[in-house]
Enzyme design. Sequence first.
Site, PDB file in Angstrom:
ATOM      1  N   GLU A  34       0.852  -1.200   0.000  1.00  0.00           N
ATOM      2  CA  GLU A  34       0.000   0.000   0.000  1.00  0.00           C
ATOM      3  C   GLU A  34       0.884   1.245   0.000  1.00  0.00           C
ATOM      4  OE1 GLU A  34      -3.296   1.109  -0.080  1.00  0.00           O
ATOM      5  OE2 GLU A  34      -2.380   3.071   0.247  1.00  0.00           O
ATOM      6  N   GLN A  35       0.536   2.198  -0.864  1.00  0.00           N
ATOM      7  CA  GLN A  35       1.374   3.399  -0.979  1.00  0.00           C
ATOM      8  C   GLN A  35       1.284   4.314   0.253  1.00  0.00           C
ATOM      9  OE1 GLN A  35       0.011   5.660  -4.360  1.00  0.00           O
ATOM     10  NE2 GLN A  35      -1.989   6.093  -3.478  1.00  0.00           N
ATOM     11  N   ARG A 108     -17.321   4.690   6.411  1.00  0.00           N
ATOM     12  CA  ARG A 108     -16.348   4.047   5.525  1.00  0.00           C
ATOM     13  C   ARG A 108     -15.118   3.564   6.312  1.00  0.00           C
ATOM     14  NH1 ARG A 108     -15.124   4.373  -0.151  1.00  0.00           N
ATOM     15  NH2 ARG A 108     -12.927   3.949  -0.371  1.00  0.00           N
ATOM     16  N   TYR A 213     -27.881   9.913   5.255  1.00  0.00           N
ATOM     17  CA  TYR A 213     -28.246   8.772   6.106  1.00  0.00           C
ATOM     18  C   TYR A 213     -27.391   8.724   7.365  1.00  0.00           C
ATOM     19  CZ  TYR A 213     -24.577   6.202   3.296  1.00  0.00           C
ATOM     20  OH  TYR A 213     -23.434   5.792   2.638  1.00  0.00           O
ATOM     21  N   ASP A 292     -12.017  -1.109  -8.457  1.00  0.00           N
ATOM     22  CA  ASP A 292     -12.032   0.123  -9.262  1.00  0.00           C
ATOM     23  C   ASP A 292     -10.913   0.152 -10.303  1.00  0.00           C
ATOM     24  OD1 ASP A 292     -14.211   1.182  -7.972  1.00  0.00           O
ATOM     25  OD2 ASP A 292     -13.173   2.955  -7.180  1.00  0.00           O
TER      26      ASP A 292
HETATM   27  P1  FAD Z   1      -9.725   1.906  -3.383  1.00  0.00           P
HETATM   28  O1  FAD Z   1     -10.633   1.734  -2.221  1.00  0.00           O
HETATM   29  O2  FAD Z   1      -9.608   3.232  -4.032  1.00  0.00           O
HETATM   30  O3  FAD Z   1      -8.299   1.412  -2.909  1.00  0.00           O
HETATM   31  C1  FAD Z   1      -7.150   1.528  -3.702  1.00  0.00           C
HETATM   32  C2  FAD Z   1      -5.929   1.484  -2.786  1.00  0.00           C
HETATM   33  O4  FAD Z   1      -4.756   1.357  -3.595  1.00  0.00           O
HETATM   34  C3  FAD Z   1      -5.754   2.745  -1.951  1.00  0.00           C
HETATM   35  O5  FAD Z   1      -5.511   2.393  -0.612  1.00  0.00           O
HETATM   36  C4  FAD Z   1      -4.558   3.433  -2.599  1.00  0.00           C
HETATM   37  O6  FAD Z   1      -3.808   4.232  -1.688  1.00  0.00           O
HETATM   38  C5  FAD Z   1      -3.763   2.237  -3.096  1.00  0.00           C
HETATM   39  N1  FAD Z   1      -2.853   2.538  -4.213  1.00  0.00           N
HETATM   40  C6  FAD Z   1      -3.107   3.295  -5.308  1.00  0.00           C
HETATM   41  N2  FAD Z   1      -2.043   3.339  -6.117  1.00  0.00           N
HETATM   42  C7  FAD Z   1      -1.078   2.584  -5.526  1.00  0.00           C
HETATM   43  C8  FAD Z   1       0.266   2.232  -5.888  1.00  0.00           C
HETATM   44  N3  FAD Z   1       0.835   2.666  -7.030  1.00  0.00           N
HETATM   45  N4  FAD Z   1       0.979   1.420  -5.061  1.00  0.00           N
HETATM   46  C9  FAD Z   1       0.420   0.964  -3.901  1.00  0.00           C
HETATM   47  N5  FAD Z   1      -0.847   1.277  -3.505  1.00  0.00           N
HETATM   48  C10 FAD Z   1      -1.590   2.068  -4.316  1.00  0.00           C
HETATM   49  N6  FAD Z   1     -19.240   1.971  -2.904  1.00  0.00           N
HETATM   50  C11 FAD Z   1     -20.142   1.220  -2.217  1.00  0.00           C
HETATM   51  O7  FAD Z   1     -20.112  -0.026  -2.299  1.00  0.00           O
HETATM   52  N7  FAD Z   1     -21.100   1.831  -1.441  1.00  0.00           N
HETATM   53  C12 FAD Z   1     -21.183   3.189  -1.322  1.00  0.00           C
HETATM   54  O8  FAD Z   1     -22.063   3.711  -0.608  1.00  0.00           O
HETATM   55  C13 FAD Z   1     -20.250   4.012  -2.044  1.00  0.00           C
HETATM   56  N8  FAD Z   1     -20.282   5.362  -1.968  1.00  0.00           N
HETATM   57  C14 FAD Z   1     -19.389   6.112  -2.688  1.00  0.00           C
HETATM   58  C15 FAD Z   1     -19.469   7.516  -2.638  1.00  0.00           C
HETATM   59  C16 FAD Z   1     -18.583   8.299  -3.378  1.00  0.00           C
HETATM   60  C17 FAD Z   1     -18.714   9.792  -3.373  1.00  0.00           C
HETATM   61  C18 FAD Z   1     -17.561   7.663  -4.151  1.00  0.00           C
HETATM   62  C19 FAD Z   1     -16.578   8.477  -4.960  1.00  0.00           C
HETATM   63  C20 FAD Z   1     -17.469   6.266  -4.188  1.00  0.00           C
HETATM   64  C21 FAD Z   1     -18.390   5.490  -3.474  1.00  0.00           C
HETATM   65  N9  FAD Z   1     -18.340   4.072  -3.505  1.00  0.00           N
HETATM   66  C22 FAD Z   1     -19.262   3.331  -2.836  1.00  0.00           C
HETATM   67  C23 FAD Z   1     -17.335   3.387  -4.340  1.00  0.00           C
HETATM   68  C24 FAD Z   1     -16.168   2.880  -3.528  1.00  0.00           C
HETATM   69  O9  FAD Z   1     -15.622   3.892  -2.719  1.00  0.00           O
HETATM   70  C25 FAD Z   1     -15.082   2.336  -4.462  1.00  0.00           C
HETATM   71  O10 FAD Z   1     -15.664   1.606  -5.512  1.00  0.00           O
HETATM   72  C26 FAD Z   1     -14.137   1.406  -3.685  1.00  0.00           C
HETATM   73  O11 FAD Z   1     -13.400   2.145  -2.742  1.00  0.00           O
HETATM   74  C27 FAD Z   1     -13.185   0.671  -4.638  1.00  0.00           C
HETATM   75  O12 FAD Z   1     -12.307  -0.131  -3.895  1.00  0.00           O
HETATM   76  P2  FAD Z   1     -10.864  -0.495  -4.458  1.00  0.00           P
HETATM   77  O13 FAD Z   1     -10.233  -1.348  -3.429  1.00  0.00           O
HETATM   78  O14 FAD Z   1     -10.978  -0.996  -5.847  1.00  0.00           O
HETATM   79  O15 FAD Z   1     -10.117   0.905  -4.562  1.00  0.00           O
END
Ligand code: FAD
Length: 376
Positions: A34-35, A108, A213, A292
């Site tokens: 993790e960065q 969150r 909420y 994502d």
């Molecule tokens: P992330 O949670 O973004 O995690 C990515 C991680 O990778 C981070 O910790 C980052 O620091 C790390 N990283 C990035 N680049 C590097 C690198 N080069 N080297 C090492 N580490 C790195 N989803 C729901 O299910 N319910 C909700 O109610 C909801 N509400 C939302 C509201 C908003 C306004 C937004 C914008 C999003 C919402 N989401 C919701 C979506 C949700 O937040 C994301 O889809 C989710 O966080 C994706 O998870 P992830 O693990 O793919 O990415």
Amino acid sequence: MARPLSVAIVGAGMGGLATAAALRRVGIDVTVYEQASQFARIGAGIQIGCNAMKVLRALGLEARMRGQSFYPRSWNNRDWKSGDIKFDMIFGESAEEKFGAPYLLAHRGDLHAALASAVPDEVVRLNHKLVGLDQTNEGVRLGFADGTRAVADAVVGADGVHSAVRDILFDTAPVKFAGRIAYRTTYPATLLGGEKIDDCTKWWGEDRHIVIYYVKPDRSEVYLVTSQPEPDFRIESWSAKGDVRDLRASFAGFHPQVGKVLAACPDVHKWAIMDREALDRWADGKVTLLGDACHPMTPYMAQGAAMAIEDAAVLSRCLDGVDRDGVMDAFRRFEATRKVRTTRVQETSRANIWLRERTDTSWVYGYDAWSVPLAA
Ligand code: FAD
């Protein structure tokens, strides 16, 4: 005995931590890079759909999340001005019975901390920003910004919407700014001064909406998140602040209940909303994307994290019992099992009509990542 498969996970967000926990369940040796230098608790809520809760249950997190989250009777949808109810999506016990798990509204930070608790601390390496990947006969080499390196049999890029893993693997178009922003924050409900508000409502305006909420079982913390046009704002950062006076002005004229929540709101974050078309491929050799990184979406179905969490469960099933030679097939199987669903959720989310009127929600909340048939 053969040594277990080793998998490096890039990113300790929702998807990365869920994947680490799920892969460990099937005996895989995982390390998460993790960065960030620490996990911060930023003011945001998250809706945990019944579909995601089924995954969390198997990771041993259901009781913890029930204890820390709000259990809503429904997700109500009301007109911005009149307050007329457009569609009241009933959750509570009836949905729990129908879909097989509760629908919860959480902070969150609580969900992230719960996922982190499912993985031993020593497995997560903070301060490791991935900058390079190299696939060799010995395995996949990872290079980090501080010059350190690591090697693993396979790599999962769970590094979010700006994924470095994706950019290294594929020549993809940059993510698109949706031309809209979200204000979001949580604050103590005592600031409402005793004003009664709905438990969970999306207030639908013409070109904007606000969702409000509670995120604690005792209604002690309120969350709000908006979406509204602002084409020139392009900062997507947990530290970017908005001006609460601008927020109030953009929702002037909304129902008095919205006005009360915004009047009490002390401080707010501002976030550019991102979108992306579905990628052609998620994997290259022994590296795959997840969450994502491969299917970012607008937040209008509250399913982005849920999709990443479902990915984790399905990937663990695909890798269960697989050795180094089987990784590429397992990654293809994972993508083939997940892509239709995540693309449908991406597209439905983009349309921003989810629950605006009576909606069949079974395909979203009824899904069980532990039992859905895996693609051949
Ligand atoms: P992330 O949670 O973004 O995690 C990515 C991680 O990778 C981070 O910790 C980052 O620091 C790390 N990283 C990035 N680049 C590097 C690198 N080069 N080297 C090492 N580490 C790195 N989803 C729901 O299910 N319910 C909700 O109610 C909801 N509400 C939302 C509201 C908003 C306004 C937004 C914008 C999003 C919402 N989401 C919701 C979506 C949700 O937040 C994301 O889809 C989710 O966080 C994706 O998870 P992830 O693990 O793919 O990415």
